[in-house]
Motif scaffolding. Structure first.
Motif, PDB file in Angstrom:
ATOM      1  N   GLY A   8     -12.209  33.556  -6.624  1.00 33.88           N
ATOM      2  CA  GLY A   8     -12.006  32.121  -6.760  1.00 33.88           C
ATOM      3  C   GLY A   8     -10.707  31.637  -6.171  1.00 33.88           C
ATOM      4  N   ARG A   9     -10.330  30.404  -6.524  1.00 38.95           N
ATOM      5  CA  ARG A   9      -9.134  29.786  -5.979  1.00 38.95           C
ATOM      6  C   ARG A   9      -7.881  30.378  -6.608  1.00 38.95           C
ATOM      7  N   ILE A  10      -6.788  30.272  -5.854  1.00 41.87           N
ATOM      8  CA  ILE A  10      -5.499  30.750  -6.339  1.00 41.87           C
ATOM      9  C   ILE A  10      -4.734  29.587  -6.944  1.00 41.87           C
ATOM     10  N   ASP A  11      -4.291  29.743  -8.179  1.00 39.10           N
ATOM     11  CA  ASP A  11      -3.462  28.712  -8.790  1.00 39.10           C
ATOM     12  C   ASP A  11      -2.083  28.723  -8.158  1.00 39.10           C
ATOM     13  N   ARG A  12      -1.561  27.533  -7.888  1.00 38.13           N
ATOM     14  CA  ARG A  12      -0.225  27.434  -7.318  1.00 38.13           C
ATOM     15  C   ARG A  12       0.812  27.824  -8.361  1.00 38.13           C
ATOM     16  N   PRO A  13       1.958  28.350  -7.910  1.00 34.22           N
ATOM     17  CA  PRO A  13       3.047  28.620  -8.853  1.00 34.22           C
ATOM     18  C   PRO A  13       3.465  27.329  -9.543  1.00 34.22           C
ATOM     19  N   ALA A  14       3.932  27.449 -10.766  1.00 35.81           N
ATOM     20  CA  ALA A  14       4.346  26.275 -11.524  1.00 35.81           C
ATOM     21  C   ALA A  14       5.559  25.617 -10.879  1.00 35.81           C
ATOM     22  N   VAL A  15       5.572  24.293 -10.909  1.00 35.66           N
ATOM     23  CA  VAL A  15       6.709  23.522 -10.423  1.00 35.66           C
ATOM     24  C   VAL A  15       7.539  23.100 -11.626  1.00 35.66           C
ATOM     25  N   THR A  16       8.826  23.400 -11.604  1.00 38.05           N
ATOM     26  CA  THR A  16       9.727  23.000 -12.679  1.00 38.05           C
ATOM     27  C   THR A  16      10.627  21.879 -12.194  1.00 38.05           C
ATOM     28  N   ILE A  17      11.048  21.024 -13.099  1.00 45.93           N
ATOM     29  CA  ILE A  17      11.974  19.943 -12.789  1.00 45.93           C
ATOM     30  C   ILE A  17      13.340  20.334 -13.345  1.00 45.93           C
TER      31      ILE A  17
ATOM     32  N   VAL B 238      11.151  21.498  -3.732  1.00 45.90           N
ATOM     33  CA  VAL B 238      10.002  20.818  -3.121  1.00 45.90           C
ATOM     34  C   VAL B 238       9.994  19.325  -3.456  1.00 45.90           C
ATOM     35  N   GLY B 239      11.076  18.832  -4.005  1.00 48.91           N
ATOM     36  CA  GLY B 239      11.173  17.412  -4.290  1.00 48.91           C
ATOM     37  C   GLY B 239      12.537  17.074  -4.858  1.00 48.91           C
TER      38      GLY B 239
ATOM     39  N   ARG C  81      17.448   6.649  -5.854  1.00 48.92           N
ATOM     40  CA  ARG C  81      17.698   7.037  -4.464  1.00 48.92           C
ATOM     41  C   ARG C  81      17.140   8.436  -4.173  1.00 48.92           C
ATOM     42  N   TRP C  82      16.944   8.696  -2.892  1.00 51.45           N
ATOM     43  CA  TRP C  82      16.569  10.017  -2.379  1.00 51.45           C
ATOM     44  C   TRP C  82      15.347  10.593  -3.095  1.00 51.45           C
ATOM     45  N   PHE C  83      14.358   9.737  -3.308  1.00 50.35           N
ATOM     46  CA  PHE C  83      13.114  10.164  -3.943  1.00 50.35           C
ATOM     47  C   PHE C  83      12.168  10.654  -2.854  1.00 50.35           C
ATOM     48  N   ILE C  84      11.897  11.937  -2.857  1.00 51.03           N
ATOM     49  CA  ILE C  84      11.058  12.528  -1.815  1.00 51.03           C
ATOM     50  C   ILE C  84      10.347  13.742  -2.387  1.00 51.03           C
ATOM     51  N   VAL C  85       9.132  13.982  -1.920  1.00 52.46           N
ATOM     52  CA  VAL C  85       8.358  15.154  -2.322  1.00 52.46           C
ATOM     53  C   VAL C  85       7.840  15.830  -1.071  1.00 52.46           C
TER      54      VAL C  85
ATOM     55  N   ARG D  68       2.386  16.522  -2.398  1.00 56.69           N
ATOM     56  CA  ARG D  68       1.954  15.144  -2.623  1.00 56.69           C
ATOM     57  C   ARG D  68       0.542  15.084  -3.195  1.00 56.69           C
ATOM     58  N   GLY D  69       0.391  14.226  -4.187  1.00 53.48           N
ATOM     59  CA  GLY D  69      -0.894  14.079  -4.842  1.00 53.48           C
ATOM     60  C   GLY D  69      -1.113  15.049  -5.983  1.00 53.48           C
ATOM     61  N   GLY D  70      -0.156  15.931  -6.226  1.00 55.36           N
ATOM     62  CA  GLY D  70      -0.319  16.934  -7.286  1.00 55.36           C
ATOM     63  C   GLY D  70       0.445  16.633  -8.555  1.00 55.36           C
ATOM     64  N   GLY D  71       1.106  15.487  -8.630  1.00 60.33           N
ATOM     65  CA  GLY D  71       1.816  15.127  -9.849  1.00 60.33           C
ATOM     66  C   GLY D  71       3.300  15.398  -9.839  1.00 60.33           C
ATOM     67  N   THR D  72       3.798  16.084  -8.816  1.00 56.34           N
ATOM     68  CA  THR D  72       5.225  16.398  -8.768  1.00 56.34           C
ATOM     69  C   THR D  72       6.064  15.128  -8.661  1.00 56.34           C
ATOM     70  N   GLY D  73       5.626  14.187  -7.840  1.00 56.41           N
ATOM     71  CA  GLY D  73       6.365  12.937  -7.698  1.00 56.41           C
ATOM     72  C   GLY D  73       6.417  12.157  -8.996  1.00 56.41           C
ATOM     73  N   ARG D  74       5.293  12.120  -9.710  1.00 60.08           N
ATOM     74  CA  ARG D  74       5.255  11.413 -10.992  1.00 60.08           C
ATOM     75  C   ARG D  74       6.221  12.040 -11.991  1.00 60.08           C
ATOM     76  N   ARG D  75       6.284  13.351 -12.011  1.00 57.54           N
ATOM     77  CA  ARG D  75       7.180  14.034 -12.941  1.00 57.54           C
ATOM     78  C   ARG D  75       8.646  13.771 -12.606  1.00 57.54           C
ATOM     79  N   LEU D  76       8.978  13.797 -11.323  1.00 50.22           N
ATOM     80  CA  LEU D  76      10.353  13.503 -10.917  1.00 50.22           C
ATOM     81  C   LEU D  76      10.740  12.075 -11.306  1.00 50.22           C
TER      82      LEU D  76
END
Length: 309
Positions: free
Chosen positions: A143-152, A213-214, A231-235, A240-248
């Motif tokens: 099956g698919r590979i889960d991406r590593p967790a993104v921490t803030i 990554v953001g 300021r300097w909001f970038i992902v 993009r589209g995976g929720g990282t921007g929303r969390r930041l």
């Protein structure tokens, strides 16, 4: 994309020496080198276990083990008196061979990494792990590979200035922003991190497998008392589209609320619809729109404001 990955894979195989008859400075074939490393790493390993680790047929591993035993690199011993099961281990000669293999490989990798920035080294590691796991999943149909967790993570992080600038440059070059824009981002962020000791300023990074990554920042000084500047909001593109921007953004706005800012302002430009939707979903409203050239190219600049609840 597929062709580029295949080209890169062939280049990697050649650079690592897998097209040569021997590998890692030894007189052994690549399969024998890998077998010795796995035998060292797994005490009392059996030929059957070696088949699984090397993804080779039983007959191939049987011939490989016999050659290593005959060469004095490996020895076979019965498992708990069961003559039907043989455990493999390295001889003194084999231990010396593996030590030489590790030294060769370590030197080879260290030389390559010395030519990379720290963030690029982390990207290489994360990419190799992810791609290897995906290949394994495809071969074994797991099956698919889960991406590593993104921490803030809050505060300055080594390499953050360069990495955030790189992400900004990669994203905004599609609208024609070039060296002037990139220099402005780098200079502004470099100056800002010197003010992070002030309680009204904040900086957050999204981190995946050690790689930034953001990013996003709240500057609580440059607009005046009670006003926050986002300021300097970038992902990174792959996030993009995976929720990282929303969390930041959530982390940054929570900081604004805790700190007691009456308003939070941000500047962007017309046409970034996905970003605008995110801003408006978090309480921002467009209050001003006009042509401008503050980033070196003429665009329709927009100012959004979020008022405290």
């Amino acid at each position: 994309m597929i062709r580029s990955i295949r080209n890169a894979s062939r280049g990697l195989v050649r650079e690592l020496g897998f097209l040569e008859p021997t590998l890692a400075g030894t007189d052994l074939a690549p399969s024998a080198v890998h077998a010795l490393i796995e035998i060292e790493a797994h005490p009392a390993i059996t030929a059957g276990m070696l088949c699984t680790l090397l993804s080779l047929e039983k007959s191939s591993v049987s011939r490989l083990v016999r050659k290593l035993v005959d060469a004095g690199e490996v020895k076979e011993e019965s498992s708990n008196g069961d003559g039907r099961t043989k455990c493999l281990s390295l001889t003194a000669k084999g231990q010396g061979t593996v030590a030489a293999i590790h030294a060769f490989a370590t030197s080879q990798v260290a030389a390559a990494l010395s030519r990379l920035q720290v963030t690029d080294r982390e990207a290489v590691l994360a990419g190799l792990r992810t791609y290897t796991n995906a290949l394994h999943a495809g071969r074994t149909d797991t099956g698919r590979i889960d991406r590593p967790a993104v921490t803030i993570e809050s505060g300055y992080r080594s390499g953050m200035i360069g990495r955030s600038t790189e992400m900004h440059a990669a994203f905004y070059r599609r609208v024609g922003f070039g060296a002037y824009f990139e220099a402005q981002v780098a200079a502004g962020l470099a100056a800002f991190v010197q003010r992070l000791d002030k309680p009204v300023n904040g900086l957050w990074s999204a981190v995946e497998s050690g790689r930034i990554v953001g990013s996003v920042a709240i500057d609580g000084e440059d607009l005046g008392a009670g006003l926050a500047h986002l300021r300097w909001f970038i992902v990174d593109e792959g996030q993009r589209g995976g929720g990282t921007g929303r969390r930041l953004l959530s982390e940054a706005l929570s900081f604004c609320d805790r700190t007691g800012f009456t308003e939070t302002h941000l500047w962007t430009f017309k046409g970034l619809d996905a970003a605008r939707h995110l801003y408006e979903a978090n309480g921002f409203a467009l209050v001003d729109e006009q042509p401008g050239r503050q980033w070196g190219e003429e665009v329709t600049e927009q100012r959004f404001v979020r008022k405290a609840a």
